[in-house]
Design an enzyme around this catalytic site. Structure first.
Site, PDB file in Angstrom:
ATOM      1  N   LYS A 139      32.925  35.816  44.558  1.00 30.75           N
ATOM      2  CA  LYS A 139      31.998  36.770  44.253  1.00 30.75           C
ATOM      3  C   LYS A 139      30.959  36.284  43.563  1.00 30.75           C
ATOM      4  O   LYS A 139      30.855  34.867  44.513  1.00 30.75           O
ATOM      5  CB  LYS A 139      32.535  37.295  42.324  1.00 30.75           C
ATOM      6  N   ARG A 159      42.903  37.752  38.993  1.00 34.13           N
ATOM      7  CA  ARG A 159      42.219  38.668  40.125  1.00 34.13           C
ATOM      8  C   ARG A 159      41.944  37.781  40.985  1.00 34.13           C
ATOM      9  O   ARG A 159      41.007  37.281  41.139  1.00 34.13           O
ATOM     10  CB  ARG A 159      41.342  39.395  39.752  1.00 34.13           C
TER      11      ARG A 159
END
Ligand code: 7PJ
Length: 295
Positions: A230, A265
Site C-alpha cells: 500500500k 492479508r
C-alpha cells in the site's frame, strides 16, 4: 500471550488463530491477468493460488473489484464473470478457505453458493442489503465475515479524510459493526475486523492507526490487517514504487502480528511466512506461551 486463542470458522474450515495466519491476495481484475479469455484467466488464477498455498497462505482472498483510490465501480456482471469461475476452480482443487473481496450483496450470495467460506467487505457490509445477505450466509452456511473500516467510498475516500482521533473512531465503528452482527445471530467465532489501512486515511492517519493496533486488538475480536504494497509503505520508504514494496510489506505484517493481528492479508506470501516464522521462533516468550529466556 493471549490465553483465549480464537478459532475462526469459515464455511467448512476452522482456522486456529492462536498464531497469525496468512491470507494470500488473488486479484482477478483485468489488469492483473492475461487477456486470453476466461479459461486462461482461471488457469492463471489457479497457478497463482497454488503457489501461494505452497508458500504458506492459509486463506485466499479473491477480488474482482478494484478498490484502489479513485477506481471506477465495477459492474456486477463483470465482477461475477471474473470471480465466480475462479472460486469454483479453486474450491475443486484446494483445501483452504476462500474469501471473496466484494461490497456487493448479490456477489456475496453467489460466491457463497459456489463455495466461498468468507465474505470480506471493505465497506463493512454497509451497502443496501449487504448486512442481510452476509448475516444469512454466516448463520446458514457458517461463513466468516470480515468487516472493514473505510471513510467515504473508493472514488472519493482519499480526497480529504478527516478524523479527530482515528483510533477511537475506527474502534467505535468496528465495535458498532460487531454489535450489529452479534445481534443478527452471527457467532463471535465467525467475525474478523479490519481497521482498513489506506481507505479514507492519510499517511498520518495510517501511522496513528498502526500504532494503535494493540488498543484495537484489546477489544477481543480478531483483527485482519492489510498493508501489503500500500501507499503507506511506499511513503514511509522514500516513495518506493509498488514493485519494490515487498520487503517493507513483510516487515509491516510482522509488526502487525506483534501488535496482535491474527490474519495478515498479503501479496508476497513467502516473505511474510519467513517473517512470521522468525517472529514465532525468536520472540522472547518463544511463541508458545512459555517464557524460554534463560533456557
Ligand atoms: C483490503 C481489502 C484491506 C481487507 C483491499 C489493496 C486494496 N480487504 N481489500 N483489508 N485492501 N479486509 O489490496 O491494496 O486492507 S484492496
Amino acid at each position: 500471550m493471549p490465553t483465549d486463542a480464537p478459532v475462526l470458522q469459515c464455511g467448512g474450515h476452522a482456522l486456529d488463530l492462536g498464531q497469525p495466519r496468512i491470507m494470500g491476495i488473488l486479484n482477478v481484475t483485468p489488469d492483473s491477468f492475461s487477456d486470453g479469455g476466461q479459461y486462461a484467466r482461471v488457469e492463471d488464477a489457479l497457478t497463482r493460488a497454488r503457489a501461494m498455498v505452497a508458500e504458506g497462505a492459509e486463506i485466499l482472498d479473491v477480488g474482482g473489484e478494484s478498490t484502489r483510490p479513485g477506481a471506477a465501480p465495477v459492474a456486477l456482471e463483470d465482477e461475477r464473470q471474473r470471480v465466480l469461475p475462479v472460486i469454483e476452480a479453486l474450491r475443486a482443487e484446494l483445501d483452504v478457505p476462500l474469501s471473496v473481496d466484494t461490497m456487493k450483496p448479490e456477489m456475496m450470495r453467489e460466491a457463497v453458493a459456489v463455495g466461498a467460506g468468507m465474505l470480506n467487505d471493505v465497506n463493512g457490509f454497509r451497502a443496501e442489503g449487504a448486512l442481510a445477505v452476509a448475516m444469512g450466509a454466516a448463520r446458514e452456511r457458517g461463513v466468516a465475515l470480515c468487516a472493514m473500516h473505510m471513510q467515504g467510498d473508493p472514488q472519493s475516500m482519499q480526497r480529504a479524510p478527516h478524523y479527530d482521533d482515528v483510533v477511537d473512531e475506527v474502534r467505535a465503528f468496528l465495535e458498532q459493526r460487531v454489535a450489529e452482527l452479534l445481534r443478527g445471530g452471527v457467532p463471535r467465532g465467525q467475525i474478523l475486523l479490519d481497521p482498513g489501512f489506506g481507505f479514507g486515511k492519510t499517511l498520518e492517519h495510517n501511522v496513528a492507526l498502526f500504532r494503535g493496533l494493540p488498543r484495537l486488538a484489546a477489544s477481543g475480536l480478531p483483527l485482519l490487517v492489510g498493508v501489503s504494497r500500500k501507499s503507506m509503505i511506499g511513503q514511509l520508504l522514500d516513495d518506493r514504487p509498488v514493485a519494490d514494496r515487498d520487503p517493507g510489506s513483510a516487515v509491516a505484517a510482522l509488526l502487525a502480528a506483534q501488535a496482535g493481528a491474527r490474519v495478515l492479508r498479503v501479496h508476497d506470501v513467502s516473505a511474510t511466512r519467513d517473517a512470521l516464522a522468525l517472529y514465532s521462533a525468536l520472540r522472547p516468550d518463544g511463541g508458545d506461551g512459555q517464557d524460554n529466556r534463560g533456557n
